[in-house]
Motif scaffolding. Sequence first.
Motif, PDB file in Angstrom:
ATOM      1  N   CYS A   8       0.846  -1.187   0.000  1.00 28.01           N
ATOM      2  CA  CYS A   8       0.000   0.000   0.000  1.00 28.01           C
ATOM      3  C   CYS A   8       0.887   1.245   0.000  1.00 28.01           C
ATOM      4  N   CYS A  34      -4.149  -0.932   0.166  1.00 32.32           N
ATOM      5  CA  CYS A  34      -4.723  -1.959   1.030  1.00 32.32           C
ATOM      6  C   CYS A  34      -6.209  -1.635   1.215  1.00 32.32           C
ATOM      7  N   HIS A  37      -7.228   1.751   2.562  1.00 30.24           N
ATOM      8  CA  HIS A  37      -6.883   2.990   1.857  1.00 30.24           C
ATOM      9  C   HIS A  37      -7.296   3.014   0.397  1.00 30.24           C
TER      10      HIS A  37
HETATM   11 ZN   LIG Z   1      -2.876   1.179   3.368  1.00 30.00          ZN
END
Ligand SMILES: [Zn+2]
Length: 100
Positions: A8, A34, A37
């Motif tokens: 991420c 991820c 996010h």
């Molecule tokens: Zn993340």
Amino acid sequence: MTETTPECRHWIGDARRYCRALDAVRPYLTGPRCPLHTPAALAGRAESPPGPGWPAGAWSTPSPQSASALFDQRAVASGKRRASVRTYRAAQQAVRERKS
Ligand SMILES: [Zn+2]
């Protein structure tokens, strides 16, 4: 393209670091993210449900290139398409072999 392990790349401003989570990271327009996010998660929206994906056999359509190559060969063999003598003879040979 360089293949790196997807992590991420969300910048966590408060912590002054990238998220760098490795679990369930998926590519988005903003980069690998991820589940915490994703663009939808950051905007407070629900993730869009998975769609049907590509239609079955989307890429199984035969390329028309082989067909056009055959037409080219026939055109060369018939003399309608300009070609060197050597190419002309080879095309005639190929068309003859296809017919028999
Ligand atoms: Zn993340």
